[in-house]
Scaffold this active site. Structure first.
Site, mmCIF file in Angstrom:
data_model
loop_
_atom_site.group_PDB
_atom_site.id
_atom_site.type_symbol
_atom_site.label_atom_id
_atom_site.label_comp_id
_atom_site.label_asym_id
_atom_site.label_seq_id
_atom_site.Cartn_x
_atom_site.Cartn_y
_atom_site.Cartn_z
ATOM 1 N N SER A 125 0.968 -0.794 -0.121
ATOM 2 C CA SER A 125 -0.117 0.459 0.023
ATOM 3 C C SER A 125 0.743 1.490 0.008
ATOM 4 C CB SER A 125 -0.752 -0.262 1.284
ATOM 5 O OG SER A 125 -1.863 1.610 1.546
ATOM 6 N N TYR A 149 -1.501 -0.486 10.482
ATOM 7 C CA TYR A 149 -1.423 -1.394 9.481
ATOM 8 C C TYR A 149 -0.535 -1.217 8.391
ATOM 9 C CZ TYR A 149 -3.432 -1.419 4.662
ATOM 10 O OH TYR A 149 -3.689 -2.020 3.551
ATOM 11 N N LYS A 153 2.103 -3.761 6.569
ATOM 12 C CA LYS A 153 3.129 -3.933 5.380
ATOM 13 C C LYS A 153 4.050 -3.583 4.513
ATOM 14 C CE LYS A 153 -1.287 -4.220 3.356
ATOM 15 N NZ LYS A 153 -1.657 -5.384 2.945
ATOM 16 N N PHE A 178 -2.310 2.880 -4.748
ATOM 17 C CA PHE A 178 -3.557 4.160 -4.285
ATOM 18 C C PHE A 178 -4.409 3.841 -3.991
ATOM 19 C CE2 PHE A 178 0.881 6.911 -4.120
ATOM 20 C CZ PHE A 178 1.627 6.567 -4.077
HETATM 21 N N1 LIG Z 1 -8.992 -1.190 -0.535
HETATM 22 C C1 LIG Z 1 -7.673 -0.370 -0.884
HETATM 23 O O1 LIG Z 1 -7.574 0.505 -0.362
HETATM 24 C C2 LIG Z 1 -6.042 -1.193 -0.541
HETATM 25 C C3 LIG Z 1 -5.056 -0.084 -0.833
HETATM 26 C C4 LIG Z 1 -3.666 -0.660 -0.254
HETATM 27 C C5 LIG Z 1 -3.819 -1.874 0.054
HETATM 28 N N2 LIG Z 1 -4.306 -2.767 0.116
HETATM 29 C C6 LIG Z 1 -4.124 -4.567 0.479
HETATM 30 O O2 LIG Z 1 -4.930 -5.326 -0.921
HETATM 31 C C7 LIG Z 1 -5.079 -6.530 0.112
HETATM 32 C C8 LIG Z 1 -7.312 -5.692 -0.893
HETATM 33 O O3 LIG Z 1 -7.709 -5.535 0.173
HETATM 34 P P1 LIG Z 1 -8.954 -5.226 -0.608
HETATM 35 O O4 LIG Z 1 -9.453 -3.929 -0.656
HETATM 36 O O5 LIG Z 1 -9.247 -6.055 -1.472
HETATM 37 O O6 LIG Z 1 -9.759 -5.948 0.402
HETATM 38 P P2 LIG Z 1 -11.043 -6.996 1.109
HETATM 39 O O7 LIG Z 1 -11.073 -6.682 2.709
HETATM 40 O O8 LIG Z 1 -12.188 -6.922 0.362
HETATM 41 O O9 LIG Z 1 -10.501 -7.909 0.827
HETATM 42 C C9 LIG Z 1 -9.450 -9.116 2.136
HETATM 43 C C10 LIG Z 1 -9.856 -10.149 1.261
HETATM 44 O O10 LIG Z 1 -9.191 -11.028 2.515
HETATM 45 C C11 LIG Z 1 -10.048 -11.758 3.487
HETATM 46 N N3 LIG Z 1 -9.125 -12.240 4.380
HETATM 47 C C12 LIG Z 1 -8.903 -11.167 5.506
HETATM 48 N N4 LIG Z 1 -7.935 -12.311 6.389
HETATM 49 C C13 LIG Z 1 -7.760 -13.620 6.387
HETATM 50 C C14 LIG Z 1 -8.277 -14.438 6.589
HETATM 51 N N5 LIG Z 1 -6.928 -14.458 7.679
HETATM 52 N N6 LIG Z 1 -7.129 -15.569 6.193
HETATM 53 C C15 LIG Z 1 -8.182 -15.489 4.884
HETATM 54 N N7 LIG Z 1 -8.816 -14.196 4.292
HETATM 55 C C16 LIG Z 1 -9.036 -13.631 4.501
HETATM 56 C C17 LIG Z 1 -11.035 -10.971 3.860
HETATM 57 O O11 LIG Z 1 -12.230 -11.615 4.016
HETATM 58 C C18 LIG Z 1 -11.185 -9.889 2.662
HETATM 59 O O12 LIG Z 1 -12.301 -10.983 1.733
HETATM 60 C C19 LIG Z 1 -5.288 -6.187 1.257
HETATM 61 O O13 LIG Z 1 -3.986 -6.639 1.569
HETATM 62 C C20 LIG Z 1 -5.209 -4.816 1.261
HETATM 63 O O14 LIG Z 1 -4.177 -3.939 2.831
HETATM 64 C C21 LIG Z 1 -6.468 -2.344 -0.592
#
Ligand SMILES: NC(=O)c1ccc[n+]([C@@H]2O[C@H](COP(=O)([O-])OP(=O)(O)OC[C@H]3O[C@@H](n4cnc5c(N)ncnc54)[C@H](O)[C@@H]3O)[C@@H](O)[C@H]2O)c1
Length: 339
Positions: A125, A149, A153, A178
């Protein structure tokens, strides 16, 4: 074609990446514990792509379950999305973030190592940059985490690059996202936050639906073109396509690389409100309220490295982001209202 395991594959970014990978002929296996995803996502993906995906319901912290998953579905690489991702929650409950994100990743990497799976694409991120000295932000910018958080990362990035350096993994892509927004153009999959959304776009859509009286705009006195905060919003389909480009490189070459995934253009909160009105015809009421502690004036990517390494750049603009987000959100609203 390669077979890929997507941890957190039922989540926002994972489900859109699954759709792109399936369209491009990959075999995809979804793994999720559904702690932050709706149960019907695999069925929605089937309606979008025509493919019924193998689904493993498991927690990445369960190393035996990870080993069993990799034994049942030998894969060429893993895209590791699964994580907890709420900044506020991470400050309130840091240990659960260390456990889910860091311990979970250690268990997953251990199971991968034992199964001989040595290629990974990792969701990082832009939060690892904290408050940037300059924008656009390049990958060489100082790393300054400002919350738990972000710390998780950075630790996970370091573990993965250590594993490549020591030969435990052959190849890794670290992707620093982003601000992903929007939804699949079918309107069948999208972002479905539980509770009150912490991010701008889902909140904007919920105000448009009438679920909240107005949008709070946190500060109109930042040194930006209209005083509101500027961010690098990226369409979720552009982000999903970037994963396929990163995956192709990870499958073809050894070594690791880290890239920003953004558009390179910053838009303000008020720009998004205007774009939403012009893309959807819905004018969203807003109120200017004081700045939020910890928010930065502007944060946007230099996406040159991703263009050079992956031959990828974002192509969808903010009106498409708003239109697609609204199409999805209006369908969710209809589903929620169904008897
Ligand atoms: N959405 C954003 O703005 C953003 C920005 C930067 C980074 N990220 C990163 O991208 C990744 C995906 O984000 P997202 O927005 O799709 O989030 P999200 O919460 O929609 O998806 C994460 C998925 O992982 C599953 N999950 C969580 N913990 C788990 C575990 N211990 N075992 C198995 N499954 C598990 C959840 O049920 C969910 O379906 C994450 O690592 C997040 O930190 C997201």
């Amino acid at each position: 074609m390669a077979r890929i395991l997507l941890t957190g594959g039922a989540g926002f970014i994972g489900s859109h990446t699954a759709a792109v990978l399936l369209e491009r002929g990959y075999d995809v296996v979804l793994l999720d514990d559904f702690s932050n995803a709706a149960r019907d996502v695999p069925e929605r993906l089937r309606r979008v792509t025509g493919v019924s995906l193998p689904l493993i319901e498991a927690d990445i912290r369960d190393e035996a379950a990870m080993a069993a998953a990799l034994a049942a579905f030998p894969v060429d690489a893993v895209i590791h999305f699964a994580a907890k991702k709420a900044v506020g929650e991470s400050e309130a409950d840091p240990l659960s973030y260390y456990d889910s994100n860091i311990v979970g990743t250690v268990r997953l990497l251990t199971a991968m190592h034992r199964a001989g799976v040595d290629r990974i694409v990792f969701s990082s991120s832009a939060t690892v940059y904290g408050e940037p000295d300059v924008c656009p932000i390049t990958e060489a910018a100082a790393l300054r985490v400002t919350n738990v958080y972000g710390r998780t990362k950075l630790v996970m990035e370091g573990m993965i690059t250590d594993l490549v350096r020591t030969g435990t993994l052959k190849a890794a892509a670290i992707l620093r996202y982003f601000n992903p927004v929007g939804a699949h153009p079918s309107g069948l999959i999208g972002e479905d936050p539980r509770g009150v959304p912490a991010n701008l776009m889902p909140y904007l859509c919920q105000v448009a639906e009438g679920r909240h009286p107005h949008l709070n705009v946190f500060g109109d006195d930042y040194p930006t073109h209209d005083g509101s905060g500027v961010r690098d919003f990226i369409h979720i389909m552009d982000l999903a396509e970037a994963h396929e480009a990163a995956l192709r490189r990870v499958l073809a070459r050894d070594g690791d690389f880290t890239v920003n995934l953004g558009t390179g253009t910053g838009y303000s909160v008020l720009d998004m409100v205007k774009a939403f009105a012009s893309a959807t015809g819905v004018k969203v009421p807003y109120e200017i309220v004081p700045r939020r502690p910890g928010d930065v004036a502007a944060c946007y990517a230099d996406p040159t490295m991703a263009a050079n390494l992956l031959g990828w750049h974002a192509t969808r603009g903010i009106e498409t982001m708003c239109r697609d987000a609204w199409r999805w959100q209006s369908k969710v609203a209809l589903t929620n209202q169904a008897p």
